[in-house]
Scaffold this motif. Structure first.
Motif, short mmCIF file in Angstrom:
data_model
loop_
_atom_site.label_atom_id
_atom_site.label_comp_id
_atom_site.label_asym_id
_atom_site.label_seq_id
_atom_site.Cartn_x
_atom_site.Cartn_y
_atom_site.Cartn_z
N VAL A 185 0.85 -1.19 0.00
CA VAL A 185 0.00 0.00 0.00
C VAL A 185 0.89 1.24 0.00
O VAL A 185 1.77 1.38 0.86
CB VAL A 185 -0.92 0.02 1.24
CG1 VAL A 185 -1.79 1.28 1.25
CG2 VAL A 185 -1.78 -1.23 1.30
N GLU A 205 -9.90 -3.76 -3.30
CA GLU A 205 -10.71 -2.65 -3.80
C GLU A 205 -11.15 -1.73 -2.67
O GLU A 205 -11.18 -0.51 -2.83
CB GLU A 205 -11.92 -3.16 -4.58
CG GLU A 205 -11.54 -3.71 -5.94
CD GLU A 205 -12.74 -4.30 -6.70
OE1 GLU A 205 -13.86 -4.40 -6.12
OE2 GLU A 205 -12.54 -4.68 -7.87
N SER A 230 -8.26 0.42 -1.82
CA SER A 230 -7.99 1.37 -2.90
C SER A 230 -8.98 2.53 -2.93
O SER A 230 -8.67 3.60 -3.45
CB SER A 230 -8.01 0.66 -4.25
OG SER A 230 -7.01 -0.34 -4.28
N LYS A 231 -10.16 2.33 -2.39
CA LYS A 231 -11.20 3.37 -2.42
C LYS A 231 -11.01 4.44 -1.35
O LYS A 231 -11.65 5.49 -1.42
CB LYS A 231 -12.59 2.73 -2.25
CG LYS A 231 -13.03 1.96 -3.46
CD LYS A 231 -14.40 1.36 -3.24
CE LYS A 231 -14.82 0.54 -4.46
NZ LYS A 231 -16.12 -0.11 -4.25
N VAL A 235 -5.11 6.31 0.12
CA VAL A 235 -4.33 5.36 -0.67
C VAL A 235 -4.10 5.87 -2.09
O VAL A 235 -5.03 6.21 -2.81
CB VAL A 235 -5.03 3.98 -0.69
CG1 VAL A 235 -4.31 3.02 -1.63
CG2 VAL A 235 -5.08 3.41 0.72
N SER A 250 -1.97 3.89 -4.23
CA SER A 250 -1.95 2.68 -5.05
C SER A 250 -1.76 1.45 -4.17
O SER A 250 -1.31 1.55 -3.03
CB SER A 250 -0.82 2.74 -6.08
OG SER A 250 0.44 2.72 -5.45
N THR A 251 -2.10 0.31 -4.75
CA THR A 251 -1.86 -0.98 -4.10
C THR A 251 -1.28 -1.93 -5.13
O THR A 251 -1.48 -1.75 -6.33
CB THR A 251 -3.16 -1.61 -3.54
OG1 THR A 251 -4.05 -1.86 -4.61
CG2 THR A 251 -3.81 -0.72 -2.50
#
Length: 162
Positions: free
Chosen positions: A83, A135, A138-139, A143, A145-146
């Motif tokens: 993350v 997901e 990521s939302k 964050v 990026s993952t």
């Protein structure tokens, strides 16, 4: 898990040979009774109890944990999710980490140096559950990026550090 972390250990925390033998024996079997541990190390039971308590009080022993096989509970997939936080979220790192460890399926959270900010070890019941977990991460606005890496096999080190 009994978490016994009272304070941070410093480099000047002295560990002698008896302490190392105690730590080695406990790392092999943390369920040893005090009398069995004392016998294995070759010291009196009262000395053993005092020394183990001192190792706990000084923060050398951080806890005694139960290691559960995730697949036995229906979590057949494990992954490491890297993350990376937004640059504007740098001040939120402690709060974000505290939230990560509370998420269902999270086994370990590592705050790391480098391109990513965290490595999250997660167990999931299916690829769909893993995708939903990632997901969900990521939302969040923190964050950037993952990146997910599936774990094919996990082997725990046995040599340890003592």
């Amino acid at each position: 898990m009994e978490d016994v972390r009272p304070r941070k250990v410093t480099r000047d925390t002295p560990i002698d040979d008896i302490d190392r033998r105690l730590l080695r024996a406990l790392s092999e079997d943390a369920r040893l009774s005090n009398s069995a541990l004392a016998k294995r190390v070759g010291i009196a039971a009262s000395t053993c109890h005092f020394r183990v308590r001192r190792l706990i009080d000084r923060g050398v022993i951080r806890g005694f944990r139960l290691d559960i096989a995730p697949e036995a509970l229906g979590y057949g997939i494990q992954a490491i999710v890297a993350v990376r936080l937004q640059p504007t979220a740098r001040g939120q790192i402690p709060r974000y980490a505290a939230g990560l460890v509370k998420l269902p399926g999270v086994l370990n959270v590592y705050f790391v140096a480098g391109v990513d900010d965290f490595q999250v070890h997660v167990a999931a019941a299916s690829t769909e559950d893993l995708r939903n977990f990632v997901e969900g991460l990521s939302k969040t606005r923190e964050v950037a990026s993952t990146e997910t890496s599936l774990i094919f096999e996990h082997t725990v080190g046995s040599a340890g550090i003592v």
